[in-house]
Design a protein around this motif. Sequence first.
Motif, PDB file in Angstrom:
ATOM      1  N   ARG A   1      -1.719   0.333  -9.650  1.00  0.00           N
ATOM      2  CA  ARG A   1      -1.464   0.985  -8.379  1.00  0.00           C
ATOM      3  C   ARG A   1      -2.666   1.812  -7.990  1.00  0.00           C
ATOM      4  O   ARG A   1      -3.372   2.356  -8.814  1.00  0.00           O
ATOM      5  CB  ARG A   1      -0.226   1.895  -8.510  1.00  0.00           C
ATOM      6  CG  ARG A   1       0.159   2.633  -7.255  1.00  0.00           C
ATOM      7  CD  ARG A   1       1.497   3.322  -7.450  1.00  0.00           C
ATOM      8  NE  ARG A   1       1.472   4.282  -8.536  1.00  0.00           N
ATOM      9  CZ  ARG A   1       1.107   5.556  -8.388  1.00  0.00           C
ATOM     10  NH1 ARG A   1       0.754   6.012  -7.214  1.00  0.00           N
ATOM     11  NH2 ARG A   1       1.103   6.367  -9.405  1.00  0.00           N
ATOM     12  N   ALA A   2      -2.878   1.921  -6.692  1.00  0.00           N
ATOM     13  CA  ALA A   2      -3.938   2.785  -6.183  1.00  0.00           C
ATOM     14  C   ALA A   2      -3.431   3.511  -4.947  1.00  0.00           C
ATOM     15  O   ALA A   2      -2.871   2.889  -4.052  1.00  0.00           O
ATOM     16  CB  ALA A   2      -5.182   1.976  -5.831  1.00  0.00           C
TER      17      ALA A   2
ATOM     18  N   ASP B   1      -8.992   3.658  -6.599  1.00  0.00           N
ATOM     19  CA  ASP B   1      -8.704   2.681  -7.634  1.00  0.00           C
ATOM     20  C   ASP B   1      -8.179   3.396  -8.869  1.00  0.00           C
ATOM     21  O   ASP B   1      -8.927   3.799  -9.745  1.00  0.00           O
ATOM     22  CB  ASP B   1      -9.978   1.890  -7.965  1.00  0.00           C
ATOM     23  CG  ASP B   1      -9.659   0.675  -8.817  1.00  0.00           C
ATOM     24  OD1 ASP B   1     -10.566  -0.135  -8.998  1.00  0.00           O
ATOM     25  OD2 ASP B   1      -8.519   0.547  -9.286  1.00  0.00           O
ATOM     26  N   GLN B   2      -6.855   3.564  -8.930  1.00  0.00           N
ATOM     27  CA  GLN B   2      -6.236   4.242 -10.045  1.00  0.00           C
ATOM     28  C   GLN B   2      -5.308   3.265 -10.746  1.00  0.00           C
ATOM     29  O   GLN B   2      -4.219   2.981 -10.264  1.00  0.00           O
ATOM     30  CB  GLN B   2      -5.449   5.466  -9.556  1.00  0.00           C
ATOM     31  CG  GLN B   2      -6.331   6.489  -8.849  1.00  0.00           C
ATOM     32  CD  GLN B   2      -5.510   7.590  -8.220  1.00  0.00           C
ATOM     33  OE1 GLN B   2      -4.282   7.512  -8.169  1.00  0.00           O
ATOM     34  NE2 GLN B   2      -6.166   8.615  -7.752  1.00  0.00           N
TER      35      GLN B   2
ATOM     36  N   LEU C   1      -8.275  -3.388   3.529  1.00  0.00           N
ATOM     37  CA  LEU C   1      -7.349  -2.822   4.494  1.00  0.00           C
ATOM     38  C   LEU C   1      -7.214  -1.319   4.280  1.00  0.00           C
ATOM     39  O   LEU C   1      -7.439  -0.814   3.178  1.00  0.00           O
ATOM     40  CB  LEU C   1      -5.962  -3.467   4.358  1.00  0.00           C
ATOM     41  CG  LEU C   1      -5.824  -4.934   4.778  1.00  0.00           C
ATOM     42  CD1 LEU C   1      -4.457  -5.471   4.378  1.00  0.00           C
ATOM     43  CD2 LEU C   1      -6.056  -5.077   6.280  1.00  0.00           C
ATOM     44  N   ASP C   2      -6.814  -0.624   5.339  1.00  0.00           N
ATOM     45  CA  ASP C   2      -6.590   0.821   5.251  1.00  0.00           C
ATOM     46  C   ASP C   2      -5.106   1.164   5.289  1.00  0.00           C
ATOM     47  O   ASP C   2      -4.738   2.319   5.466  1.00  0.00           O
ATOM     48  CB  ASP C   2      -7.315   1.545   6.389  1.00  0.00           C
ATOM     49  CG  ASP C   2      -6.868   1.068   7.769  1.00  0.00           C
ATOM     50  OD1 ASP C   2      -5.991   0.181   7.843  1.00  0.00           O
ATOM     51  OD2 ASP C   2      -7.398   1.590   8.774  1.00  0.00           O
ATOM     52  N   ARG C   3      -4.233   0.145   5.146  1.00  0.00           N
ATOM     53  CA  ARG C   3      -2.796   0.345   5.140  1.00  0.00           C
ATOM     54  C   ARG C   3      -2.190  -0.229   3.865  1.00  0.00           C
ATOM     55  O   ARG C   3      -2.841  -0.983   3.156  1.00  0.00           O
ATOM     56  CB  ARG C   3      -2.179  -0.339   6.371  1.00  0.00           C
ATOM     57  CG  ARG C   3      -2.307   0.464   7.658  1.00  0.00           C
ATOM     58  CD  ARG C   3      -2.321  -0.452   8.875  1.00  0.00           C
ATOM     59  NE  ARG C   3      -3.586  -1.183   8.969  1.00  0.00           N
ATOM     60  CZ  ARG C   3      -3.719  -2.362   9.580  1.00  0.00           C
ATOM     61  NH1 ARG C   3      -2.662  -2.963  10.098  1.00  0.00           N
ATOM     62  NH2 ARG C   3      -4.898  -2.941   9.642  1.00  0.00           N
TER      63      ARG C   3
ATOM     64  N   TRP D   1      -3.186   2.526   0.334  1.00  0.00           N
ATOM     65  CA  TRP D   1      -2.364   2.413  -0.874  1.00  0.00           C
ATOM     66  C   TRP D   1      -2.211   0.938  -1.215  1.00  0.00           C
ATOM     67  O   TRP D   1      -2.000   0.095  -0.347  1.00  0.00           O
ATOM     68  CB  TRP D   1      -0.993   3.026  -0.594  1.00  0.00           C
ATOM     69  CG  TRP D   1      -0.092   3.173  -1.782  1.00  0.00           C
ATOM     70  CD1 TRP D   1       0.127   4.306  -2.504  1.00  0.00           C
ATOM     71  CD2 TRP D   1       0.735   2.149  -2.378  1.00  0.00           C
ATOM     72  NE1 TRP D   1       1.040   4.059  -3.507  1.00  0.00           N
ATOM     73  CE2 TRP D   1       1.425   2.729  -3.457  1.00  0.00           C
ATOM     74  CE3 TRP D   1       0.941   0.796  -2.092  1.00  0.00           C
ATOM     75  CZ2 TRP D   1       2.317   2.021  -4.248  1.00  0.00           C
ATOM     76  CZ3 TRP D   1       1.817   0.078  -2.889  1.00  0.00           C
ATOM     77  CH2 TRP D   1       2.497   0.696  -3.954  1.00  0.00           C
ATOM     78  N   ARG D   2      -2.297   0.605  -2.503  1.00  0.00           N
ATOM     79  CA  ARG D   2      -2.176  -0.787  -2.902  1.00  0.00           C
ATOM     80  C   ARG D   2      -1.647  -0.888  -4.327  1.00  0.00           C
ATOM     81  O   ARG D   2      -1.812   0.039  -5.134  1.00  0.00           O
ATOM     82  CB  ARG D   2      -3.513  -1.519  -2.787  1.00  0.00           C
ATOM     83  CG  ARG D   2      -4.667  -0.873  -3.545  1.00  0.00           C
ATOM     84  CD  ARG D   2      -5.997  -1.260  -2.909  1.00  0.00           C
ATOM     85  NE  ARG D   2      -7.146  -0.711  -3.616  1.00  0.00           N
ATOM     86  CZ  ARG D   2      -7.598   0.528  -3.444  1.00  0.00           C
ATOM     87  NH1 ARG D   2      -6.967   1.361  -2.626  1.00  0.00           N
ATOM     88  NH2 ARG D   2      -8.655   0.946  -4.098  1.00  0.00           N
ATOM     89  N   VAL D   3      -1.014  -1.997  -4.601  1.00  0.00           N
ATOM     90  CA  VAL D   3      -0.445  -2.236  -5.925  1.00  0.00           C
ATOM     91  C   VAL D   3      -0.560  -3.716  -6.232  1.00  0.00           C
ATOM     92  O   VAL D   3      -0.539  -4.557  -5.332  1.00  0.00           O
ATOM     93  CB  VAL D   3       1.034  -1.775  -5.991  1.00  0.00           C
ATOM     94  CG1 VAL D   3       1.912  -2.632  -5.086  1.00  0.00           C
ATOM     95  CG2 VAL D   3       1.555  -1.789  -7.419  1.00  0.00           C
ATOM     96  N   GLU D   4      -0.711  -4.046  -7.508  1.00  0.00           N
ATOM     97  CA  GLU D   4      -0.761  -5.428  -7.961  1.00  0.00           C
ATOM     98  C   GLU D   4       0.262  -5.613  -9.069  1.00  0.00           C
ATOM     99  O   GLU D   4       0.287  -4.839 -10.037  1.00  0.00           O
ATOM    100  CB  GLU D   4      -2.157  -5.783  -8.480  1.00  0.00           C
ATOM    101  CG  GLU D   4      -2.251  -7.215  -8.995  1.00  0.00           C
ATOM    102  CD  GLU D   4      -3.615  -7.536  -9.598  1.00  0.00           C
ATOM    103  OE1 GLU D   4      -4.507  -6.674  -9.517  1.00  0.00           O
ATOM    104  OE2 GLU D   4      -3.768  -8.627 -10.159  1.00  0.00           O
TER     105      GLU D   4
END
Length: 458
Positions: free
Chosen positions: A6-7, A11-12, A353-355, A383-386
């Motif tokens: 997750r970030a 990039d965290q 992306l910024d969303r 915010w992003r997650v994989e």
Amino acid sequence: ADGADRADGADQAGGTGRAGGAGRASGAGRGRGGGRGSRWSLAVAGVALLGVSAVMMASGVQPSRAQTTRPAAATARHLVSLRLPAPTGRYPVGTVDLHLVDEGRSNPWVSLPPYREMMVSVFYPARDANRYPVAPQMLPGAAAHFDATLAKLLYDVPPGKVNWAATLSHAHAGAPVLRDGAPWPVVLYSPGAGDDRTLGTVLEEDLASRGYIVVAIDHTYDASEVEFPGRRVVGSVLLQRLQVAQEHGTVPQLLEKVVSVRVADTKFVLGELAALDVGRDPGAGSPPLPAGLARALDLNRIGMFGVSGGGFTAAQTMYEDPAVKAGIDIDGTLEYTENATGQHLSTVARRGLDRPFMLMGSPGTSRNDEPSWKSFWEHSSGWRVEVSLKGSGENSYKDMVVMIPQIARALGLPHSFVTRDIGTVNPAQAVAAEDAYISAFFGKFLKHGGGHLLDWPS
């Protein structure tokens, strides 16, 4: 789900874990069900399929009324019947199909008709649903075409063995829209290249049952088949175009066109949603709009998801249209190539992306081995997650994940038939995990809720 990274704007990495609903088998079935390689579905299924499919999937295929109805009716007693799992949300589901015509855009694939037309299905929370008929997963003409083409070509299902037209959804055609809770957030769905919208029925219905209006898009001449009003069935041209592109070394250009057309389709549908929300029927020969649909769509809360090429479409649409606030790419590459090379990255892969966005993959599809995902992750500020569903493949995220095992049992086919198509994931657990993660994501960013599933590895 393995590898839930997750970030929050940075990039965290979040570590690794397992979801209770996820399949426990390690690795993935190879071939169609899982493994590494291109994630474009039918568009890159291979030139070997071209000779078999040239007749049925040629430009503008239109079986006659007899052709579209006979296979499903004449031997129905001897065909395999299939069931789809019920939605898990609190709301009954209604549905309506819309025939949309974009007079302002030329047909990008064939000369006639000269305009762009498509079919969409709208799923929504409904009231008094039991007073209305349950809609089929596929209409008879589309089901007959699917049985003769894609069922065999992509899933190895023998023709004339399954009564595809008899498979029912859990949505009630024309039921009134539930007003208590409206306006509802809107989520668009785009299928994989070569697939049609009906193969995402399980995910679409489940999301609608949780309080969303879901709009599933068929990309005409891309989808394996699209049935229009009057039982007019149109097939796909992608395999023929792929053969030409491979002969001329222009595959990246073809795939870029595929995504460009899909994004244009999506933008057109977004524009038509405004008409729906004021009670104007944009359909050309569609059924009447269900009561209560006007003012039931919250167009300030729009999300999008898709499988394979549909996931690519969701990401690229978000890059080009700020109206889409959150998106999910399910197992789809973000580059214009048959194999992951990083040499033909899309703009969304190069710039991010910024969303909020979720990358939902399978073993062999992650930012560690998919250059386009790695680039997207590194260049995104939102915010992003994989996440990765263990034992899964691209087809694990379609209705086929529950249909293929039923077919295998009924026809006495070997277990390898199942794993080749959907991987080694447990079908019921796959559906449970997919429903949970997709609803949690859109719940977090379109409803400001969704629980804590995405807050840490699960």
